[in-house]
Write a protein that holds these residues in place. Structure first.
Motif, mmCIF file in Angstrom:
data_model
loop_
_atom_site.group_PDB
_atom_site.id
_atom_site.type_symbol
_atom_site.label_atom_id
_atom_site.label_comp_id
_atom_site.label_asym_id
_atom_site.label_seq_id
_atom_site.Cartn_x
_atom_site.Cartn_y
_atom_site.Cartn_z
ATOM 1 N N ARG A 133 0.725 -1.058 0.047
ATOM 2 C CA ARG A 133 0.091 -0.129 -0.036
ATOM 3 C C ARG A 133 0.829 1.222 0.124
ATOM 4 N NH1 ARG A 133 -4.446 -0.671 4.504
ATOM 5 N NH2 ARG A 133 -5.045 1.366 3.801
ATOM 6 N N ARG A 134 2.120 1.254 0.246
ATOM 7 C CA ARG A 134 2.976 2.144 0.419
ATOM 8 C C ARG A 134 3.768 2.388 -1.024
ATOM 9 N NH1 ARG A 134 4.996 5.866 3.470
ATOM 10 N NH2 ARG A 134 7.013 5.632 2.965
ATOM 11 N N ASN A 135 4.209 1.221 -1.794
ATOM 12 C CA ASN A 135 5.037 1.082 -2.870
ATOM 13 C C ASN A 135 4.283 2.180 -3.703
ATOM 14 O OD1 ASN A 135 6.660 -0.597 -1.599
ATOM 15 N ND2 ASN A 135 5.818 -2.286 -2.907
ATOM 16 N N GLY A 136 4.922 3.166 -4.182
ATOM 17 C CA GLY A 136 4.262 4.121 -5.303
ATOM 18 C C GLY A 136 5.157 5.273 -5.544
ATOM 19 N N PHE A 137 4.609 6.010 -6.387
ATOM 20 C CA PHE A 137 5.463 7.268 -7.201
ATOM 21 C C PHE A 137 4.419 8.304 -7.322
ATOM 22 C CE2 PHE A 137 4.309 7.266 -11.373
ATOM 23 C CZ PHE A 137 3.540 6.034 -11.606
ATOM 24 N N LEU A 138 4.672 9.465 -7.256
ATOM 25 C CA LEU A 138 4.233 10.680 -7.940
ATOM 26 C C LEU A 138 5.175 11.443 -8.543
ATOM 27 C CD1 LEU A 138 1.657 12.517 -7.615
ATOM 28 C CD2 LEU A 138 2.801 13.513 -5.669
ATOM 29 N N ALA A 139 4.814 11.976 -9.786
ATOM 30 C CA ALA A 139 5.831 12.901 -10.643
ATOM 31 C C ALA A 139 5.218 14.135 -10.550
ATOM 32 C CB ALA A 139 5.742 12.463 -12.032
ATOM 33 N N THR A 140 5.995 15.114 -9.793
ATOM 34 C CA THR A 140 5.554 16.511 -9.910
ATOM 35 C C THR A 140 6.003 17.025 -11.000
ATOM 36 O OG1 THR A 140 7.381 17.586 -8.540
ATOM 37 C CG2 THR A 140 5.622 16.347 -7.360
ATOM 38 N N ARG A 141 5.879 18.531 -11.129
ATOM 39 C CA ARG A 141 6.420 19.304 -12.422
ATOM 40 C C ARG A 141 7.816 19.057 -12.263
ATOM 41 N NH1 ARG A 141 2.284 22.586 -10.846
ATOM 42 N NH2 ARG A 141 3.781 23.912 -10.062
ATOM 43 N N THR A 142 8.433 19.115 -11.417
ATOM 44 C CA THR A 142 10.034 19.330 -10.979
ATOM 45 C C THR A 142 10.895 18.129 -10.594
ATOM 46 O OG1 THR A 142 9.884 20.278 -8.900
ATOM 47 C CG2 THR A 142 10.113 21.726 -10.644
ATOM 48 N N ALA A 143 10.228 17.129 -10.022
ATOM 49 C CA ALA A 143 10.805 15.836 -9.559
ATOM 50 C C ALA A 143 9.930 14.664 -9.198
ATOM 51 C CB ALA A 143 11.125 16.350 -7.817
ATOM 52 N N LEU A 144 10.711 13.605 -9.315
ATOM 53 C CA LEU A 144 9.860 12.436 -9.098
ATOM 54 C C LEU A 144 9.960 11.919 -7.821
ATOM 55 C CD1 LEU A 144 8.427 10.110 -10.787
ATOM 56 C CD2 LEU A 144 10.456 8.896 -10.797
ATOM 57 N N ILE A 145 8.938 11.533 -6.930
ATOM 58 C CA ILE A 145 8.915 10.910 -5.629
ATOM 59 C C ILE A 145 8.679 9.501 -5.644
ATOM 60 C CG2 ILE A 145 7.816 11.449 -3.299
ATOM 61 C CD1 ILE A 145 6.804 13.880 -4.264
ATOM 62 N N CYS A 146 9.696 8.799 -5.131
ATOM 63 C CA CYS A 146 9.439 7.296 -5.042
ATOM 64 C C CYS A 146 9.119 7.074 -3.590
ATOM 65 C CB CYS A 146 10.527 6.592 -5.532
ATOM 66 S SG CYS A 146 11.052 7.032 -7.014
ATOM 67 N N GLY A 182 8.539 0.746 1.501
ATOM 68 C CA GLY A 182 8.780 0.403 2.744
ATOM 69 C C GLY A 182 7.596 0.554 3.844
ATOM 70 N N TRP A 183 7.520 -0.371 4.521
ATOM 71 C CA TRP A 183 6.492 -0.170 5.664
ATOM 72 C C TRP A 183 7.005 -0.288 7.066
ATOM 73 C CZ3 TRP A 183 4.600 -3.409 9.574
ATOM 74 C CH2 TRP A 183 3.561 -3.136 10.326
ATOM 75 N N MET A 184 8.061 -1.187 7.228
ATOM 76 C CA MET A 184 8.861 -1.174 8.591
ATOM 77 C C MET A 184 9.955 -0.012 8.431
ATOM 78 S SD MET A 184 8.629 -3.738 10.913
ATOM 79 C CE MET A 184 10.053 -4.434 11.606
ATOM 80 N N TRP A 185 10.743 -0.196 7.486
ATOM 81 C CA TRP A 185 11.590 1.115 7.336
ATOM 82 C C TRP A 185 10.939 1.942 6.186
ATOM 83 C CZ3 TRP A 185 14.032 -2.980 9.436
ATOM 84 C CH2 TRP A 185 14.898 -2.656 10.489
ATOM 85 N N LYS A 186 10.214 2.989 6.657
ATOM 86 C CA LYS A 186 9.520 3.816 5.675
ATOM 87 C C LYS A 186 10.471 4.573 4.789
ATOM 88 C CE LYS A 186 5.486 4.707 8.509
ATOM 89 N NZ LYS A 186 4.648 3.769 7.830
ATOM 90 N N GLN A 187 10.534 4.670 3.594
ATOM 91 C CA GLN A 187 11.273 5.355 2.695
ATOM 92 C C GLN A 187 10.925 6.264 1.786
ATOM 93 O OE1 GLN A 187 14.598 2.959 0.981
ATOM 94 N NE2 GLN A 187 14.393 1.314 2.452
#
Lengths: 173, 495
Positions: free
Chosen positions: B387-400, B403-408
């Protein structure tokens, strides 16, 4: 060189160029050397048993070890042609695409502006059959972009092409 | 690394003087050698002299060595040290011109090195404990070569090192010099962003990964004791525990001393980080040199709500010394502090509500704020974190995000993407998923999007290549304070 079968992870509208089929020969030679060495090593217990030096060794281990090596070896041999045909590259307007792998597939895109330098390397057997390997270097060591089994002329053309495109589009880091 | 026009070699910016480092520096660098010589040879000698009032014998039953020979010997050794120190000091010279920093060193094997100022990735001013006593500092100039520092000037007076850093940064930024006073460089004004109180550092150290390791070890020991159903031999346990305890203490100490007194500030020259208990370090990372940012929360930190931020900077590479302190952007910060630091690294987040988006990146899950996550069919591959694995592309950067135990979470600006790869193994192929890997310069942060839907991943792969290409075209110039037109800059950047 004709294009190959499309895989699910291939980007749309990409015509892949395959590497030379001679690479299959080359890989088989490499495989043969590795296979013979592995077979020799794993047959040692069997030889010892047959000669009577190690008679208490169970027969299924003595015969099983070389048999397993044989099966894995033949399995890998059968895969080689398909693995080689899975290697492909495509020159696009802004970047170079490289794909490889059969079970663990990888498609990589390397922008021309990100290339720091291009290497061509030729080994002795490669030279004998007129092949060369090309490696692209970016500022990232994880960009492991190597194209093996290119015909020497194609490798030289690609290097020139990539270098000039890289220079034209060079960006900072 | 880069070819320089030939005329620069024949006319190395005449007029710029060569300087030497501080005369004490070889001693500050070589003190361990001196101590070693004194301890190894001196100890027995002193004991003989003071306790028995005798000089050592020559051979097992030989004559006693006359005292004057001993004195001469000590003087000769001292002179040898002094000579080698003097030579290494005398032959080390440096020069900072408008475009380059040059350093010549070595007595027998001479080394001449020059680095282009506009290629600077970071400048560190480091003060080891002994150098602090003499108020000296080492200046490290990093270019995009992840190995050792391009130029290390050790040691300079602290004030000199700071002035030199200001000079280098001003010239690298393209600030025009005042023609009347070419030597006067004002340090760029800085604005404090945050300071971490000692409480936080102690708490973060106690709740760090080392503690998890200790807990696991203790639990394992208890389980073994229970299974054996008899008291463990105390001696054996202690004997095994002593080296373990030493290692743990060293790990705790490294974490603590390297993040002690952590302060961050922003100036036109970039981000400034200062920290350290015994050895202090002041890092300056100019704008646009951060290649990727990673935010991690280890399980125990969840209770305190702290996060650790790391960066990839081309000149730092993978920092193995001092528990990666150089590549740490924030040793332990609250989510507010994370936002502040992110704002420094990524001045334009490229979304309208950055707090919500980055909040979702570091602690959210599912599709909130537009994140695209692993589809439900992929949960078998990542039971806890799908449920956490995911991404979002903003206009300037990609956010990946993962992790659930070690949130990253990793943030990679579009114009810093080196290359991209799409991976698919036998399992992910069966489930119609794929991984997307972003390649960055060497460093602790590696961005990967796990188990994305195949079509989504392919679309991201195409779009991201495009976004990266267009972002590179409009990326700011390397001389960050100078408004150059792109044509001239392109000329400048040619290898």
């Amino acid at each position: 060189m004709r294009s190959q079968a499309r895989e699910p992870i291939d980007p749309a509208n990409v015509e892949w160029t395959r590497v030379s089929d001679k690479l299959i020969m080359l890989r088989i030679i490499g495989w043969l050397i590795g296979f013979l060495i592995a077979l020799a090593i794993f047959s040692i217990p069997l030889v010892l048993k047959l000669l009577g030096f190690w008679s208490e060794l169970p027969a299924f281990i003595a015969w099983g070890l070389p048999a397993v090596v044989l099966i894995i070896g033949i399995w890998r041999l059968l895969l080689i042609p398909r693995q080689v045909r899975a290697i492909g590259y495509a020159e696009r307007h802004e970047d170079l695409l490289i794909r490889q792998g059969l079970f663990f597939q990888r498609v990589m895109v390397v922008p021309y502006g990100r290339m720091q330098y291009v290497d061509i390397s030729v080994g002795p057997i490669e030279r004998a059959v007129g092949l060369a390997s090309l490696k692209l270097h970016t500022a990232s060591p994880t960009t492991n972009a190597t194209l093996v089994g290119l015909p020497a002329a194609e490798a030289a053309r690609l290097r020139e092409q990539l270098s000039s495109l890289g220079e034209a589009k060079l960006a900072g880091l | 690394m880069t070819e320089v026009p030939v005329k620069e070699y024949t006319d190395p910016d005449a007029g710029d003087r060569w300087h030497r480092v501080h005369p004490v520096s070889p001693m500050v660098k070589g003190w361990i050698g001196i101590i070693a010589v004194i301890v190894i040879f001196g100890r027995g000698l002193f004991e003989d002299l003071l306790v028995d009032g005798r000089t050592p014998r020559i051979g097992p039953e030989g004559e006693f060595l006359p005292l004057w020979v001993l004195v001469v010997l000590v003087v000769v050794i001292a002179l040898l040290f002094a000579l080698s120190f003097f030579l290494s000091w005398y032959f080390t010279r440096y020069q900072v011109t408008n475009d380059h920093v040059r350093i010549n060193s070595g007595v027998i094997f001479r080394q001449h090195r020059q680095a282009r100022l506009d290629r600077v990735q970071a400048i560190d001013v480091v003060q080891p404990l002994l150098a602090r006593l003499f108020s000296l500092a080492e200046l490290k100039f990093e270019v995009a070569d992840s190995g050792s520092s391009a130029v290390r000037l050790s040691y300079l007076k602290l004030s000199e090192a700071q002035l030199l850093r200001a000079t280098i940064l001003a010239r690298a930024a393209g600030v025009k010099q005042d023609p009347e006073h070419p030597d006067e460089v004002a340090e760029a004004p800085e604005q404090s962003v945050l300071e971490l109180p000692p409480r936080r550092i102690i708490g973060a150290t106690l709740l760090s990964g080392t503690t998890i390791f200790v807990l696991v070890a203790v639990v394992a020991l208890a389980v073994v004791a229970l299974v054996l159903d008899e008291p463990l031999p105390l001696g054996a346990v202690l004997a095994g525990a002593v080296p373990f305890l030493f290692a743990m203490a060293a790990a705790y100490w490294a974490t603590f001393s390297n993040s002690f007194n952590f302060r961050a500030a922003i100036s036109p020259d970039g981000i400034r980080l200062r920290y350290g208990l015994l050895e202090t370090r002041a890092q300056t990372v100019p704008p646009g040199r951060v290649q990727a940012v990673g935010i991690v929360q280890s399980p125990l930190w969840r209770f305190a709500g702290w996060y650790k931020m790391q960066v990839n900077v081309a000149g730092y590479g993978v920092d193995t010394q001092a528990s990666g302190a150089r590549t740490t952007l924030l040793p332990a910060g609250t989510s507010n502090e994370v936002m502040q630091m992110l704002a420094l690294v990524l001045p334009d987040p490229g979304v309208d509500e950055p707090f919500e988006v980055f909040g979702a990146a570091i602690s959210g899950q599912d599709q909130d704020c537009g994140f695209i996550t692993t589809p439900r069919r992929g949960r078998i591959l990542s039971l806890l974190s799908w449920r956490r694995n995911g991404f979002l592309a903003t206009r300037t950067a990609l956010i990946c995000r993962s992790g659930w135990m070690w949130k990253q979470a990793q943030v990679v600006p579009h114009e810093r993407t080196q290359s991209l790869a799409l991976h698919q193994g036998p399992l992910t192929r069966r489930l119609g998923l794929a991984d997307v890997v972003l390649h960055s310069t060497p460093g602790p942060v590696s961005a990967k999007i796990w188990h994305a839907d195949l079509d989504t991943a392919r679309r991201l792969f195409d779009e991201q290549a495009e976004r990266a290409a267009s972002a590179r075209l409009i990326s700011p110039p390397e001389h960050w304070l100078e408004q150059v037109d792109r044509g001239e800059e392109a000329d400048h950047g040619k290898p």
